[in-house]
Structures are given as C-alpha cells and as structure tokens.
Write an enzyme that holds these catalytic residues in place. Structure first.
Site, PDB file in Angstrom:
ATOM      1  CB  SER A 143      42.295  42.249  35.275  1.00 33.22           C
ATOM      2  OG  SER A 143      41.158  42.190  34.436  1.00 33.22           O
ATOM      3  CE1 TYR A 157      41.292  47.185  36.651  1.00 31.50           C
ATOM      4  CE2 TYR A 157      40.805  45.849  34.723  1.00 31.50           C
ATOM      5  CZ  TYR A 157      40.917  45.981  36.092  1.00 31.50           C
ATOM      6  OH  TYR A 157      40.664  44.899  36.906  1.00 31.50           O
TER       7      TYR A 157
HETATM    8  P1  NAP Z   1      35.975  46.430  44.727  1.00 29.88           P
HETATM    9  O1  NAP Z   1      34.823  45.567  45.085  1.00 29.88           O
HETATM   10  O2  NAP Z   1      35.750  47.752  44.088  1.00 29.88           O
HETATM   11  O3  NAP Z   1      36.884  46.636  46.047  1.00 29.88           O
HETATM   12  C1  NAP Z   1      38.032  47.404  45.933  1.00 29.88           C
HETATM   13  C2  NAP Z   1      38.812  47.317  47.215  1.00 29.88           C
HETATM   14  O4  NAP Z   1      40.050  48.008  47.039  1.00 29.88           O
HETATM   15  C3  NAP Z   1      38.109  47.986  48.387  1.00 29.88           C
HETATM   16  O5  NAP Z   1      38.450  47.288  49.554  1.00 29.88           O
HETATM   17  C4  NAP Z   1      38.714  49.390  48.387  1.00 29.88           C
HETATM   18  O6  NAP Z   1      38.684  50.009  49.667  1.00 29.88           O
HETATM   19  C5  NAP Z   1      40.137  49.069  47.975  1.00 29.88           C
HETATM   20  N1  NAP Z   1      40.856  50.179  47.361  1.00 29.88           N
HETATM   21  C6  NAP Z   1      40.528  50.896  46.260  1.00 29.88           C
HETATM   22  N2  NAP Z   1      41.465  51.830  45.998  1.00 29.88           N
HETATM   23  C7  NAP Z   1      42.410  51.705  46.974  1.00 29.88           C
HETATM   24  C8  NAP Z   1      43.620  52.375  47.249  1.00 29.88           C
HETATM   25  N3  NAP Z   1      44.050  53.386  46.489  1.00 29.88           N
HETATM   26  N4  NAP Z   1      44.337  51.979  48.335  1.00 29.88           N
HETATM   27  C9  NAP Z   1      43.903  50.953  49.118  1.00 29.88           C
HETATM   28  N5  NAP Z   1      42.768  50.283  48.890  1.00 29.88           N
HETATM   29  C10 NAP Z   1      42.029  50.635  47.828  1.00 29.88           C
HETATM   30  O7  NAP Z   1      36.994  45.662  43.749  1.00 29.88           O
HETATM   31  P2  NAP Z   1      37.152  44.103  43.353  1.00 29.88           P
HETATM   32  O8  NAP Z   1      36.287  43.830  42.181  1.00 29.88           O
HETATM   33  O9  NAP Z   1      37.069  43.248  44.560  1.00 29.88           O
HETATM   34  O10 NAP Z   1      38.639  44.129  42.793  1.00 29.88           O
HETATM   35  C11 NAP Z   1      39.741  43.651  43.527  1.00 29.88           C
HETATM   36  C12 NAP Z   1      40.880  43.452  42.534  1.00 29.88           C
HETATM   37  O11 NAP Z   1      40.481  42.503  41.539  1.00 29.88           O
HETATM   38  C13 NAP Z   1      41.249  44.733  41.778  1.00 29.88           C
HETATM   39  O12 NAP Z   1      42.650  44.815  41.636  1.00 29.88           O
HETATM   40  C14 NAP Z   1      40.585  44.527  40.422  1.00 29.88           C
HETATM   41  O13 NAP Z   1      41.236  45.232  39.404  1.00 29.88           O
HETATM   42  C15 NAP Z   1      40.712  43.031  40.257  1.00 29.88           C
HETATM   43  N6  NAP Z   1      39.767  42.460  39.312  1.00 29.88           N
HETATM   44  C16 NAP Z   1      38.421  42.571  39.509  1.00 29.88           C
HETATM   45  C17 NAP Z   1      37.557  42.026  38.572  1.00 29.88           C
HETATM   46  C18 NAP Z   1      36.055  42.118  38.715  1.00 29.88           C
HETATM   47  O14 NAP Z   1      35.341  41.873  37.724  1.00 29.88           O
HETATM   48  N7  NAP Z   1      35.532  42.449  39.898  1.00 29.88           N
HETATM   49  C19 NAP Z   1      38.069  41.383  37.444  1.00 29.88           C
HETATM   50  C20 NAP Z   1      39.433  41.289  37.267  1.00 29.88           C
HETATM   51  C21 NAP Z   1      40.277  41.829  38.213  1.00 29.88           C
HETATM   52  P3  NAP Z   1      37.412  50.889  50.180  1.00 29.88           P
HETATM   53  O15 NAP Z   1      36.334  49.885  50.517  1.00 29.88           O
HETATM   54  O16 NAP Z   1      37.934  51.607  51.350  1.00 29.88           O
HETATM   55  O17 NAP Z   1      37.010  51.773  49.027  1.00 29.88           O
END
Ligand code: NAP
Length: 248
Positions: A143, A157
């Site tokens: 991130s 985080y």
């Molecule tokens: P999201 O929409 O909240 O989706 C999270 C995903 O991770 C879901 O599939 C969830 O499964 C799974 N998950 C959560 N905890 C887990 C665990 N302990 N073991 C296995 N699976 C787990 O998140 P996102 O925004 O797509 O984020 C994906 C990645 O991008 C993350 O690493 C996040 O830090 C990074 N990121 C996101 C952003 C942003 O603004 N969105 C920015 C920078 C970086 P369930 O559906 O079963 O809960």
C-alpha cells in the site's frame, strides 16, 4: 500461455478483480477467502463463465496450517503454480498509536505481515526450480501507506505494509536464480469494501478527491498492474515496488 495462479483474499475487492482479469487470459485461479463463502463462490462462478478453471479455498492467511491447506488444495485442484498474488489484508478503525491496543497491533501484523511472509514462503517453496517447481511470479500487495505512514489513521497498517515491500526486495534476491520473480505493488486509495470494514465507508471517495488525479482508483485498475507483473511481459521485472496510486 495458460497459467495457474493462487490469489489470497480473492473473494472481494482487488483480489476479485484480479481473478476476473486472470480468467479473461484463460488462467486457472485459486480463490482464497477467510469468511465470505458466498462471495468466493460467486468469483469462482464468474471465472468459470469466462471459460477458465477455478476453485475456492477457505483459510486464514495468519494461520500456518490454513496457508498450507490453501496451497495444497489449490495445487491438487488446478496443478502446479505459476503465480501467487499475496493480497489478503485488513485495516482497522482510525486511531493514533497512543490509543491502539496490543491485540489490535498483533492482529494487524499477523494478517498483513506474517500472513504475507507465510504465503510468500509457500509460493517460493512450490515454484523454485531447485525444489521441483517451474518458476513463476509472486506479486505482493502492499500500500502507499508504507511510505505515507498513515498518521492519525493507522500507523500499524502502514508498518505492516512496509514489511511487505521489504520482503519483495529481499525475496527477489533469494529467488533470482530460482526462476521466480518477486514484486510489490502499492495501490493508492481504491474503491473496495476495506474502508467500510475500518468504519469509513466514504473514505475512498473522500481521500481520492484530494489526490493528484482527483479520484480513487478502481479495483480493476490495480488488477491490470498485478496481471502485468504475473505475466511474461514483465520477465525482467523483479524486486520492484510499483506505485499504482494516481500520482499520490
Ligand atoms: P477487501 O475488499 O476488504 O477484501 C479483502 C479480501 O481479503 C477478502 O477477499 C477477504 O475475504 C480477504 N481476507 C481478509 N482477511 C483475510 C485473512 N485473514 N485470510 C484470508 N483472507 C482474508 O480489501 P481490498 O481493498 O481489496 O484489499 C486487498 C489488498 O489491497 C489488501 O492487502 C489491502 O491492504 C491492499 N490495499 C487496498 C487499498 C484500498 O484502498 N482498497 C489500498 C492500498 C492497499 P472475505 O471476503 O472472506 O472476508
């Protein structure tokens, strides 16, 4: 060429978008999730509707036995791995470090850092040519928080993601002769459910409005960069930390 990839946290958000884009390339996709079985099932159905193979794999990336079962299950269903996207991650409610409990800190680092290291380790063990693998690509999802620090919101985080960037640098060197490329991608604020999970459902649009491009990213815009790093088009890219953050 057809590939088999495993994506952690592929039931929603960036992981889901990456799974669907991979399916359009004809790649088989392991769809890991932790609790949302219905969402994972939907991703599997959408991948299959695009003519590719897929399997859903429940498991908490912070638990070693779950990680082993997810990787074993993926390989049993889809064959030897060509790529792994270490994507699963969590945030928490906005707080200063002064108000963060030890329990919160532990969970943040267990999922985002230890979980990423465990998944990257399994990916390396299974793809390294000296271990019988056929080489491949590991993409770690970090991130921009890793370089911004996320003050007053979640310095925990941010630190947990800095570890992921450092892993990409070190592991890429360990695997340079093993046919495995390792890169980290740093999304900027992106429209997914993660913000609501941290109690800020409007965060992506609010923060996005203040970025150089004046908007948040969409999950498929992050997925495009991940797919490129997984592909042979990125054959000389390893040890990179790539910002996909709209100039932020
Ligand atoms: P999201 O929409 O909240 O989706 C999270 C995903 O991770 C879901 O599939 C969830 O499964 C799974 N998950 C959560 N905890 C887990 C665990 N302990 N073991 C296995 N699976 C787990 O998140 P996102 O925004 O797509 O984020 C994906 C990645 O991008 C993350 O690493 C996040 O830090 C990074 N990121 C996101 C952003 C942003 O603004 N969105 C920015 C920078 C970086 P369930 O559906 O079963 O809960």
């Amino acid at each position: 060429m057809s590939k088999t990839i495993l994506i952690t946290g592929a039931s929603r958000g960036i992981g889901r978008a990456t799974a669907l884009l991979a399916a359009e390339r004809g790649w088989s996709v392991g769809v890991n999730y932790v609790g949302n079985q219905a969402a994972a099932g939907e991703v599997v159905a959408l991948v299959k509707s695009r003519g590719a193979n897929a399997v859903s794999l429940q498991g908490d990336v912070a638990q070693e036995r779950d990680v082993l079962a997810v990787f074993d299950g993926c390989q049993q269903a889809l064959g030897q791995l060509d790529g792994v996207v270490v994507n699963a991650g969590i945030v928490a409610s906005p707080a200063t470090l002064m108000d963060m409990s030890a329990e919160r800190l532990r969970r943040m680092f267990e999922v985002n850092s230890v979980g990423a290291y465990l998944c990257a380790r399994e990916a390396a063990r299974r793809m390294a040519v000296s271990r019988g693998g056929k080489g491949g690509s590991i993409v770690l999802v970090s991130s921009v928080a890793a370089r911004l620090g996320s003050p007053f919101e979640y310095v925990d985080y941010a630190g947990s993601k800095a570890a992921v960037d450092t892993l990409a640098i070190g592991l890429s060197k360990e695997l340079g002769q093993e046919g495995v490329r390792v890169n980290s991608i740093r999304p900027g604020v992106t429209v997914t459910d993660i913000h609501a999970s941290g109690g800020q459902p409007d965060r992506a649009h609010r923060v996005g409005a203040g970025t150089p491009m004046g908007r948040p990213g969409e999950a498929n815009e992050i997925a495009e960069a991940i797919i490129w790093l997984l592909s042979d088009a990125a054959s000389y890219t390893s040890g990179a930390v790539l910002d996909v953050a709209g100039g932020r």
